[in-house]
Write an enzyme that holds these catalytic residues in place. Structure first.
Site, mmCIF file in Angstrom:
data_model
loop_
_atom_site.group_PDB
_atom_site.id
_atom_site.type_symbol
_atom_site.label_atom_id
_atom_site.label_comp_id
_atom_site.label_asym_id
_atom_site.label_seq_id
_atom_site.Cartn_x
_atom_site.Cartn_y
_atom_site.Cartn_z
ATOM 1 C CG ASN A 22 -1.780 1.174 1.348
ATOM 2 O OD1 ASN A 22 -1.823 2.010 0.439
ATOM 3 N ND2 ASN A 22 -2.493 1.289 2.457
ATOM 4 C CE LYS A 56 -0.245 2.993 4.823
ATOM 5 N NZ LYS A 56 -0.192 3.027 6.270
ATOM 6 C CG HIS A 113 -5.788 1.684 5.319
ATOM 7 N ND1 HIS A 113 -5.362 2.582 6.257
ATOM 8 C CD2 HIS A 113 -4.754 0.826 5.124
ATOM 9 C CE1 HIS A 113 -4.123 2.297 6.607
ATOM 10 N NE2 HIS A 113 -3.722 1.230 5.932
ATOM 11 C CD GLU A 158 -3.010 5.209 6.861
ATOM 12 O OE1 GLU A 158 -3.101 5.288 5.623
ATOM 13 O OE2 GLU A 158 -2.032 4.691 7.440
ATOM 14 C CD GLU A 211 -3.396 -2.840 7.228
ATOM 15 O OE1 GLU A 211 -2.264 -2.975 6.786
ATOM 16 O OE2 GLU A 211 -4.138 -1.887 6.944
ATOM 17 N N GLY A 241 2.583 2.148 10.822
ATOM 18 C CA GLY A 241 3.491 3.288 10.674
ATOM 19 C C GLY A 241 4.215 3.678 11.948
ATOM 20 C CB SER A 258 5.488 -1.821 11.986
ATOM 21 O OG SER A 258 5.068 -0.501 12.271
HETATM 22 O O1 G3H Z 1 -1.793 -0.700 4.589
HETATM 23 C C1 G3H Z 1 -0.738 -0.827 5.215
HETATM 24 C C2 G3H Z 1 -0.683 -0.553 6.628
HETATM 25 O O2 G3H Z 1 -1.266 0.666 6.940
HETATM 26 C C3 G3H Z 1 0.667 -0.753 7.241
HETATM 27 O O3 G3H Z 1 1.499 0.369 7.101
HETATM 28 O O4 G3H Z 1 3.599 -0.958 7.033
HETATM 29 O O5 G3H Z 1 3.656 1.531 7.144
HETATM 30 O O6 G3H Z 1 2.929 0.174 9.119
HETATM 31 P P1 G3H Z 1 3.005 0.279 7.637
#
Ligand code: G3H
Length: 249
Positions: free
Chosen positions: A10, A12, A96, A98, A166, A172, A212
């Site tokens: 992802n 983002k 997601h 977010e 997640e 993150g 993460s």
């Molecule tokens: O969609 C992915 C997740 O939000 C994980 O993000 O690997 O940066 O923690 P991250």
């Protein structure tokens, strides 16, 4: 029934045309296990979807990061499932954390979106997960079960659904769930699917972990019996994404 390992990247809200081209070049050069062993799907921002699709190796696939809840029309700023289908984008990420947190997407809205995207022929990576406060108050399973139920209430065919667990506190933050923590929730989710949807769906649905994940922690997580892959954020923009794909073997 064997579940094929799934690795999603992802991206983002990141990237320029030049950066995106560089990432795709690295992915195209990488030696990874075959498509029979691992399904790889990368999710660039909408504006780069067609560029990435046109440049990306044919054994990797693309996903949008969202789509509108119903048929398109007078919904300024939205992108419809029909448009993604028209562009031959096979996958979409829905729910997601977010978007749930920043854009107030409720469980019911996410369930409706998943159902509509599936009805149009898209495959869906449906995201669920608890906050730190919810984990610390002991309500992790109540929260993820309610999120999953809102999807299950609207979906009859789970064949094209990947469930992404997640935990919000791991996204993150660098605080990855331990393999035992991930396995515990994935196992409980599979039991929930078994008891509430059916044995076949529980056995065949991929439940992937996100939060993460990186090149160093992916192997141990991938070894857990109910962890069927990953949804990777930050590390999917880096060369270590290749190591994460290789965790499939
Ligand atoms: O969609 C992915 C997740 O939000 C994980 O993000 O690997 O940066 O923690 P991250």
């Amino acid at each position: 029934m064997a579940r094929k390992f799934f690795v999603g990247g992802n991206w983002k809200c990141n990237g320029t045309t030049e950066e995106v081209k560089k990432i795709v070049t690295k992915l195209n050069e990488a030696e990874v296990p075959s498509e029979d062993v691992v399904e790889v799907v990368v999710s660039p921002p909408f504006v780069f979807l067609t560029l990435v699709k046109s440049l990306l190796r044919s054994d990797f696939h693309v996903a949008a990061q969202n789509c509108w809840v119903r048929k398109g029309g007078a919904f300024t700023g939205e992108v419809s499932a029909e448009m993604l289908v028209n562009l031959n984008i096979p996958w979409v990420v829905i729910g997601h954390s977010e978007r749930r947190a920043l854009l107030n997407e409720s469980n019911e809205f996410v369930g409706d979106k998943v159902a509509y995207a599936l009805s149009q022929g898209l495959k869906v990576i449906a995201c669920i997960g608890e906050t730190l406060e919810q984990r610390e108050s002991g309500s992790t399973m109540t929260v993820v079960a309610a999120q999953t139920k809102a999807i299950a209430d609207k979906v009859t065919n789970w064949e094209n659904v990947v469930l992404a667990y997640e935990p919000v506190w791991a996204i993150g933050t660098g605080k990855v769930a331990t393999p035992a923590q991930a396995q515990e929730v994935h196992c409980e989710l599979r039991k929930w699917l078994h008891d509430n949807v059916g044995a076949g769906v529980a056995a065949s649905t991929r439940i992937i972990y996100g939060g993460s994940v990186n090149g160093a922690n992916c192997k141990e997580l991938a070894a857990q019996p109910d962890v069927d892959g990953f949804l990777v954020g930050g590390a999917s923009l880096k060369p270590e994404f290749i190591d994460i794909i290789k965790a499939a073997t």
